[in-house]
Design a protein around this motif. Structure first.
Motif, PDB file in Angstrom:
ATOM      1  N   LEU A   1       0.766  -1.047  -0.004  1.00 46.36           N
ATOM      2  CA  LEU A   1       0.073   0.034  -0.004  1.00 46.36           C
ATOM      3  C   LEU A   1       0.903   1.205   0.081  1.00 46.36           C
ATOM      4  CD1 LEU A   1      -2.742  -1.227   2.487  1.00 46.36           C
ATOM      5  CD2 LEU A   1      -3.088  -0.889   0.108  1.00 46.36           C
ATOM      6  N   LEU A   2       1.896   1.188   0.783  1.00 45.34           N
ATOM      7  CA  LEU A   2       2.871   2.383   0.849  1.00 45.34           C
ATOM      8  C   LEU A   2       3.516   2.599  -0.715  1.00 45.34           C
ATOM      9  CD1 LEU A   2       4.489   4.554   1.945  1.00 45.34           C
ATOM     10  CD2 LEU A   2       5.999   2.557   3.055  1.00 45.34           C
ATOM     11  N   GLN A   3       3.786   1.555  -1.291  1.00 43.76           N
ATOM     12  CA  GLN A   3       4.320   1.629  -2.526  1.00 43.76           C
ATOM     13  C   GLN A   3       3.546   2.341  -3.619  1.00 43.76           C
ATOM     14  OE1 GLN A   3       7.429   0.802  -2.192  1.00 43.76           O
ATOM     15  NE2 GLN A   3       8.137   1.433  -4.065  1.00 43.76           N
ATOM     16  N   GLN A   4       2.220   2.288  -3.439  1.00 49.78           N
ATOM     17  CA  GLN A   4       1.154   2.815  -4.053  1.00 49.78           C
ATOM     18  C   GLN A   4       0.784   4.137  -3.642  1.00 49.78           C
ATOM     19  OE1 GLN A   4      -2.144  -0.304  -5.279  1.00 49.78           O
ATOM     20  NE2 GLN A   4      -0.848  -1.438  -3.642  1.00 49.78           N
ATOM     21  N   LYS A   5       1.297   4.564  -2.505  1.00 50.72           N
ATOM     22  CA  LYS A   5       1.108   5.768  -2.158  1.00 50.72           C
ATOM     23  C   LYS A   5      -0.444   5.877  -1.275  1.00 50.72           C
ATOM     24  CE  LYS A   5       4.445   8.226  -4.727  1.00 50.72           C
ATOM     25  NZ  LYS A   5       4.774   9.331  -5.450  1.00 50.72           N
ATOM     26  N   LYS A   6      -0.858   4.900  -1.040  1.00 47.16           N
ATOM     27  CA  LYS A   6      -2.077   4.812  -0.133  1.00 47.16           C
ATOM     28  C   LYS A   6      -2.098   4.776   1.229  1.00 47.16           C
ATOM     29  CE  LYS A   6      -4.414   1.581  -3.723  1.00 47.16           C
ATOM     30  NZ  LYS A   6      -4.999   0.485  -3.749  1.00 47.16           N
ATOM     31  N   TYR A   7      -1.549   6.043   1.658  1.00 50.00           N
ATOM     32  CA  TYR A   7      -0.996   6.316   2.754  1.00 50.00           C
ATOM     33  C   TYR A   7      -1.932   6.053   4.075  1.00 50.00           C
ATOM     34  CZ  TYR A   7       2.409   9.257   0.084  1.00 50.00           C
ATOM     35  OH  TYR A   7       3.272   9.609  -0.996  1.00 50.00           O
ATOM     36  N   GLN A   8      -2.924   6.234   4.074  1.00 53.16           N
ATOM     37  CA  GLN A   8      -3.978   5.929   5.186  1.00 53.16           C
ATOM     38  C   GLN A   8      -4.168   4.307   5.329  1.00 53.16           C
ATOM     39  OE1 GLN A   8      -4.754   7.892   8.061  1.00 53.16           O
ATOM     40  NE2 GLN A   8      -5.354   6.156   8.691  1.00 53.16           N
ATOM     41  N   GLN A   9      -4.352   3.790   4.231  1.00 52.42           N
ATOM     42  CA  GLN A   9      -4.375   2.310   4.400  1.00 52.42           C
ATOM     43  C   GLN A   9      -3.409   1.472   4.720  1.00 52.42           C
ATOM     44  OE1 GLN A   9      -6.497   0.472   0.870  1.00 52.42           O
ATOM     45  NE2 GLN A   9      -6.984   2.627   0.179  1.00 52.42           N
ATOM     46  N   ALA A  10      -2.036   2.172   4.361  1.00 51.91           N
ATOM     47  CA  ALA A  10      -0.819   1.528   4.712  1.00 51.91           C
ATOM     48  C   ALA A  10      -0.718   1.682   6.325  1.00 51.91           C
ATOM     49  CB  ALA A  10       0.215   2.134   3.783  1.00 51.91           C
ATOM     50  N   LEU A  11      -0.831   2.795   6.774  1.00 55.25           N
ATOM     51  CA  LEU A  11      -0.736   3.147   8.310  1.00 55.25           C
ATOM     52  C   LEU A  11      -1.611   2.107   9.033  1.00 55.25           C
ATOM     53  CD1 LEU A  11       0.761   5.242   9.924  1.00 55.25           C
ATOM     54  CD2 LEU A  11      -1.585   6.506  10.201  1.00 55.25           C
ATOM     55  N   ASP A  12      -2.815   1.964   8.394  1.00 56.20           N
ATOM     56  CA  ASP A  12      -3.817   1.137   9.122  1.00 56.20           C
ATOM     57  C   ASP A  12      -3.181  -0.108   9.240  1.00 56.20           C
ATOM     58  OD1 ASP A  12      -5.673   3.198   9.340  1.00 56.20           O
ATOM     59  OD2 ASP A  12      -6.507   2.719   7.642  1.00 56.20           O
ATOM     60  N   ALA A  13      -2.500  -0.918   8.090  1.00 60.44           N
ATOM     61  CA  ALA A  13      -1.944  -2.161   8.158  1.00 60.44           C
ATOM     62  C   ALA A  13      -1.024  -2.433   9.089  1.00 60.44           C
ATOM     63  CB  ALA A  13      -1.367  -2.328   6.669  1.00 60.44           C
ATOM     64  N   PHE A  14       0.235  -1.254   9.171  1.00 60.65           N
ATOM     65  CA  PHE A  14       1.296  -1.350  10.028  1.00 60.65           C
ATOM     66  C   PHE A  14       0.818  -1.222  11.345  1.00 60.65           C
ATOM     67  CE2 PHE A  14       3.683   0.189   6.398  1.00 60.65           C
ATOM     68  CZ  PHE A  14       4.570  -0.957   5.992  1.00 60.65           C
ATOM     69  N   GLU A  15      -0.473  -0.774  11.565  1.00 54.88           N
ATOM     70  CA  GLU A  15      -0.661  -0.421  13.112  1.00 54.88           C
ATOM     71  C   GLU A  15      -0.973  -1.651  13.796  1.00 54.88           C
ATOM     72  OE1 GLU A  15      -2.532   2.386  15.860  1.00 54.88           O
ATOM     73  OE2 GLU A  15      -1.841   2.551  13.972  1.00 54.88           O
ATOM     74  N   TYR A  16      -1.220  -2.755  13.188  1.00 50.34           N
ATOM     75  CA  TYR A  16      -1.091  -4.039  14.037  1.00 50.34           C
ATOM     76  C   TYR A  16      -0.032  -4.266  14.748  1.00 50.34           C
ATOM     77  CZ  TYR A  16      -1.339  -9.169  14.769  1.00 50.34           C
ATOM     78  OH  TYR A  16      -0.843 -10.252  15.344  1.00 50.34           O
ATOM     79  N   LEU A  17       1.226  -4.195  13.990  1.00 55.26           N
ATOM     80  CA  LEU A  17       2.276  -4.538  14.458  1.00 55.26           C
ATOM     81  C   LEU A  17       2.988  -3.422  15.471  1.00 55.26           C
ATOM     82  CD1 LEU A  17       2.379  -5.276  11.286  1.00 55.26           C
ATOM     83  CD2 LEU A  17       4.565  -6.313  12.006  1.00 55.26           C
ATOM     84  N   VAL A  18       2.486  -2.163  15.078  1.00 55.50           N
ATOM     85  CA  VAL A  18       3.183  -1.037  16.083  1.00 55.50           C
ATOM     86  C   VAL A  18       2.592  -0.618  17.254  1.00 55.50           C
ATOM     87  CG1 VAL A  18       3.987   1.291  16.036  1.00 55.50           C
ATOM     88  CG2 VAL A  18       4.186  -0.194  13.921  1.00 55.50           C
ATOM     89  N   GLU A  19       0.929  -0.480  17.198  1.00 59.27           N
ATOM     90  CA  GLU A  19       0.439   0.064  18.211  1.00 59.27           C
ATOM     91  C   GLU A  19      -0.960  -0.714  18.362  1.00 59.27           C
ATOM     92  OE1 GLU A  19       1.173   2.016  20.148  1.00 59.27           O
ATOM     93  OE2 GLU A  19       2.786   3.306  19.162  1.00 59.27           O
ATOM     94  N   GLY A  20      -0.914  -1.992  17.643  1.00 57.39           N
ATOM     95  CA  GLY A  20      -2.320  -2.750  17.820  1.00 57.39           C
ATOM     96  C   GLY A  20      -2.329  -4.153  18.517  1.00 57.39           C
ATOM     97  N   ASP A  21      -2.920  -4.950  18.065  1.00 54.42           N
ATOM     98  CA  ASP A  21      -2.981  -6.256  18.649  1.00 54.42           C
ATOM     99  C   ASP A  21      -1.533  -7.337  18.772  1.00 54.42           C
ATOM    100  OD1 ASP A  21      -5.393  -5.943  19.311  1.00 54.42           O
ATOM    101  OD2 ASP A  21      -6.418  -7.214  17.768  1.00 54.42           O
ATOM    102  N   GLY A  22      -0.615  -6.913  17.772  1.00 52.53           N
ATOM    103  CA  GLY A  22       0.401  -7.515  17.516  1.00 52.53           C
ATOM    104  C   GLY A  22       1.602  -6.826  18.060  1.00 52.53           C
ATOM    105  N   LYS A  23       1.516  -5.698  18.736  1.00 54.74           N
ATOM    106  CA  LYS A  23       2.634  -4.957  19.437  1.00 54.74           C
ATOM    107  C   LYS A  23       3.621  -5.707  20.275  1.00 54.74           C
ATOM    108  CE  LYS A  23       3.119  -0.670  22.073  1.00 54.74           C
ATOM    109  NZ  LYS A  23       2.504   0.447  22.650  1.00 54.74           N
ATOM    110  N   SER A  24       2.737  -6.547  21.167  1.00 53.79           N
ATOM    111  CA  SER A  24       3.938  -7.196  22.000  1.00 53.79           C
ATOM    112  C   SER A  24       4.715  -8.207  21.503  1.00 53.79           C
ATOM    113  CB  SER A  24       3.014  -7.900  22.951  1.00 53.79           C
ATOM    114  OG  SER A  24       2.175  -8.844  22.462  1.00 53.79           O
TER     115      SER A  24
END
Length: 510
Positions: A215-238
């Motif tokens: 998504l980032l490569q396509q410059k779909k910025y908000q969608q890409a942020l939402d995807a990374f959210e899982y790892l950075v601040e979401g359920d997968g953060k730990s």
């Protein structure tokens, strides 16, 4: 005699011989008798993974197409055609670094398509079935991700096709859509983590991360942020973090660690032939990169690092006023040891003894000199395709693109503090959006150089889309003097592929 033989043969073909010839061979595996059990489903998925260890999978040539074509690397190989390929001087559209990657990636996709077509009909444990199908979706997306970034408009094949099927190319947008769909399907069924022998398979976090990259490569910025959210601040953060020792990300003794989001497994257990072409039961399962990128006299030295990469590390010291420790891990050169050529050890001998006053630089990541004095085609070091530090820097880039620059600082700070660098928020607070992106470009080099991300970075930042951008890169990498705008951002479709498939259209200006 020939007439008699022809008559007998014809009679055989139209009589009982026809029935005899059509009898199935019970010892021959076919799609009808293979895809019947849970074991065959598992074997089918394993066959997709096996393509990673092929020269055109992730074992050899792709590093030439990505790392060396970027401004980080180059080739001074005595094999002129190999050296020219990274200089944007291409005559043979079927040259091995292109053709092998194309072929082996599509072979992997074919195997994934077989799994996705036949495994749903197998009676087996439904939870395992769902996971295996998720793995196949992830792997198909991974191989298409590479194909799209290298060639753009490539044929989109989603069923096990035969040699008579002439598939036209799909647009880049259509291929991105398939990648996104496959990864979202994978996210729904892949587990957050594995145990035992399953460690190393793609996880939910890996699928989210690859989706974010697409998504980032396509410059779909908000969608890409939402995807990374899982790892950075979401359920997968730990589940994710940074290794205390940066160098542990590139050794065989600390694989599948907390920083590794997805890595490709390699092994030196089988030391068979590093062959091109068809499969061999005993072909090497090692990574060939180290042999091709090692300094001359140790390996082939077909791939080297540009000196400007070294200079990038020297722009800033740590809070203790020492050199950035990532430099020695990233680059092998006359001052890998700060004591200089007489103190820098290169596979058991000093740099001075091996290379004299040479200013050459080699990529140090994924070399085996930390535990042995030689290289070969059987490097056991797993290749970390996506590291968590990369995710953090992409997350910061996305926040910046979404005009949330102030929120982006902490994620860059995490990466910097791991190696003793001052917080960016302390040394460069209040940067503009443009200045922050410029700083991120520096941060990505010193953190990720030689890890096959630079080419996509240059494409995403539009640095390859204007002559001014190319001219700026040429100051760092003279090979870009040969770069043709509107052509060299993509590789040429292999000519033999177009000879076979008249529906394929060559990329622009090739």
């Amino acid at each position: 005699m020939k007439k008699i033989f022809a008559f007998v043969l014809l009679g055989c073909l139209i009589s009982s011989c026809d029935e005899y010839l059509e009898l199935p061979n019970p010892n021959r595996q076919t799609t009808e008798n293979f895809w019947t059990t849970q074991e065959s489903a598992q074997q089918g998925v394993t066959a997709i993974y096996s393509m990673f260890s092929k020269p055109g999978g992730m074992a050899r040539w792709i590093y030439f197409d990505i790392d060396l074509r970027s401004d980080e690397g180059y080739s001074a190989s005595p094999w002129v055609e190999l050296a020219n390929a990274s200089k944007f001087i291409v005559i043979n559209y079927d040259f091995v670094t292109f053709r092998s990657v194309w072929d082996d990636h599509y072979r992997a996709i074919y195997r994934a398509n077989q799994v996705l077509q036949f495994v749903p009909e197998i009676q087996m444990d439904e939870q395992l079935k769902a996971r295996l199908l998720g793995e196949a979706k992830f792997l198909r997306a991974f191989f298409y991700f590479n194909l799209v970034n290298l060639w753009g408009n490539v044929p989109q094949i989603t069923v096990p096709n035969d040699v008579t099927t002439l598939v036209p190319y799909s647009t880049t947008e259509q291929n991105w859509a398939l990648i996104e769909a496959d990864l979202r399907d994978a996210i729904a069924v892949l587990p957050a983590s594995y145990t035992g022998g399953d460690v190393g398979r793609p996880t939910k976090g890996a699928a989210y991360a690859l989706l974010g990259k697409a998504l980032l490569q396509q410059k779909k910025y908000q969608q890409a942020l939402d995807a990374f959210e899982y790892l950075v601040e979401g359920d997968g953060k730990s589940l994710y973090g940074l290794m205390e020792n940066y160098a542990d990300n590139f050794t065989h003794t600390s694989e599948n660690n907390i920083e590794s989001v997805f890595e490709i497994s390699f092994s030196d257990k089988i030391a068979g032939p590093p062959t091109e072409g068809e499969d061999f039961a005993d072909h090497t399962l090692g990574n060939h990169r180290a042999q091709f990128f090692a300094p001359r006299g140790i390996g082939w030295s077909d791939g080297q690092c540009r000196r400007w990469v070294v200079d990038e590390f020297l722009k800033e010291n740590t809070v203790d006023d020492t050199r950035d420790p990532r430099l020695a891990t990233t680059c092998l050169f006359d001052y890998t040891d700060e004591g200089g050529p007489t103190e820098t050890m290169v596979y058991g001998e000093t740099f001075q003894k091996r290379f004299g006053d040479s200013q050459e630089v080699w990529f140090h990541k994924y070399q085996n000199d930390y535990w042995r004095s030689f290289e070969n085609y059987h490097s056991p070091i797993n290749y970390r395709v996506i590291r968590f530090s990369d995710v953090l820097l992409m997350y910061a880039e996305l926040l910046n693109e979404l005009n949330r620059t102030a929120e982006a600082y902490p994620y860059v700070d995490r990466v910097r503090e791991r190696v003793g660098m001052a917080k960016l928020s302390d040394v460069k607070p209040g940067m503009s959006k443009a200045d922050f992106l410029d700083q991120l470009k520096h941060e990505r080099v010193v953190e990720l150089a030689g890890e096959s991300v630079r080419w996509n970075d240059l494409c995403r930042w539009d640095d390859l889309d204007s002559q001014a951008g190319i001219d700026a890169i040429e100051l760092r990498d003279p090979d870009f003097a040969n770069f043709v705008l509107g052509r060299d951002k993509l590789l040429p479709i292999p000519q033999t592929e177009r000879d076979i498939n008249v529906n394929l259209q060559q990329n622009p200006k090739w």
